[in-house]
Design an enzyme around this catalytic site. Structure first.
Site, mmCIF file in Angstrom:
data_model
loop_
_atom_site.group_PDB
_atom_site.id
_atom_site.type_symbol
_atom_site.label_atom_id
_atom_site.label_comp_id
_atom_site.label_asym_id
_atom_site.label_seq_id
_atom_site.Cartn_x
_atom_site.Cartn_y
_atom_site.Cartn_z
ATOM 1 C CG ASP A 238 2.521 46.329 10.899
ATOM 2 O OD1 ASP A 238 3.407 45.534 10.836
ATOM 3 O OD2 ASP A 238 1.844 46.711 11.741
ATOM 4 N NE ARG A 239 -2.436 45.195 13.903
ATOM 5 C CZ ARG A 239 -2.797 43.971 13.935
ATOM 6 N NH1 ARG A 239 -1.818 42.988 13.902
ATOM 7 N NH2 ARG A 239 -4.055 43.731 14.465
ATOM 8 C CG HIS B 142 4.139 42.105 18.443
ATOM 9 N ND1 HIS B 142 5.274 41.460 17.692
ATOM 10 C CD2 HIS B 142 3.534 42.839 17.595
ATOM 11 C CE1 HIS B 142 4.951 41.496 16.381
ATOM 12 N NE2 HIS B 142 4.119 42.318 16.336
ATOM 13 C CG HIS C 236 8.084 45.951 8.961
ATOM 14 N ND1 HIS C 236 7.149 45.272 8.333
ATOM 15 C CD2 HIS C 236 7.354 46.589 9.739
ATOM 16 C CE1 HIS C 236 5.955 45.313 8.659
ATOM 17 N NE2 HIS C 236 6.075 46.264 9.741
#
Length: 278
Positions: free
Chosen positions: A102-103, A147, A262
């Site tokens: 992810d990030r 988001h 995820h």
């Protein structure tokens, strides 16, 4: 639980006035594992414990997250990638394998582009590069990424809205993006929510950078700067052409589609540990 059992924790300076909280375990060839949103390094607890049998495993909290410092600057992925190279260097590693979720995968991607002499192997879990993400997320398909658009707004509004009910906001993603609810037990969920509750401004800054300066950096590199090292990407089947997007950046690409949710390092840690070890 606030760190990986059996791992040592350190505060490692990475820039003037900024230090990262880092968990380290095992011995052998080094691998750095970068967490995603809305999590901390604890998301790697199962994978890190597995890999520590034959690797030195380094798990930082990213700048602005968890127990790391939360300055009001430096959330472009170029700076955050330099943080990670600094951590590895302080621990005595001039070269290392790097994996991000992810990030953290966006930070890992930028580290691979900016520091190809440092990164021997790169793995990214369930993202596409920032520039491509904005290109493919449109129409109703963009609803899942609401988001991203919220935190791209100018300073003030997103911070106030999220801070008004942080557990509901961050908890939404822990619920919506997990296919196996038991993968994130109550104590770990409580840790994630507490960490995010105390990091709303810095988390927003991280996301805001991905709609501004990170896009500029990716645009400058697109077509001219590619990932030179072997790259493995694991993604859910988003139906967004992930393999084609990644291949433009990574000629030495191994792209795989997974069936878990995820949070794959927590939902299928054996798969992720096996892929990283291979």
């Amino acid at each position: 639980m606030t760190t990986i059992p059996g791992f040592r924790t350190h505060r490692i300076p990475v820039a003037e006035g900024v230090a990262l909280h880092v968990a380290v375990g095992g011995t052998g060839r080094p691998i750095v594992l970068l967490h995603g949103f809305p999590q901390t390094h604890l998301m790697w607890r199962y994978v890190a414990a597995d890999l520590a049998a034959d690797h030195t495993v380094i798990c930082p909290d990213l700048r602005g997250y968890g127990a790391s410092d939360k300055p009001d600057h430096g959330y472009d992925k170029r700076t955050m990638a330099a943080d990670i190279v600094a951590v590895a260097g302080e621990l005595g590693h001039d070269e290392f394998a790097l994996a991000g979720h992810d990030r953290g995968a966006l930070v890992a991607f930028r580290a691979g582009l900016d520091h190809p002499d440092k990164i021997t192997h790169l793995t990214c879990l369930d993202v596409v590069p920032t520039l491509d993400m904005w290109d493919v997320m449109h129409g109703t398909a963009a609803a899942v990424g609401f988001h991203l658009y919220l935190m791209a707004q100018p300073p003030g509004l997103p911070e106030r809205l999220i801070a008004a009910s942080p557990d509901v906001f961050f908890g939404h993603f822990l619920d919506a993006w997990t296919r196996d609810p038991g993968a994130i037990p109550p104590d770990v969920r409580a840790h994630y929510l507490d960490a995010c509750r105390h990091a709303v401004p810095s988390i927003v800054r991280d996301f805001r950078a991905s709609s501004t300066i990170d896009v500029e950096h990716d645009t400058q590199d697109k077509g001219d700067n590619q990932l030179r090292m072997p790259v493995t990407v694991l993604q859910q089947d988003w139906g967004l052409g992930g393999e084609e997007l990644w291949r433009a950046w990574a000629p030495k690409l191994d792209h795989r589609t997974v069936t878990c949710g995820h949070f794959m390092a927590e939902e299928d840690p054996k798969l992720i540990a096996d892929v990283l070890r291979a």
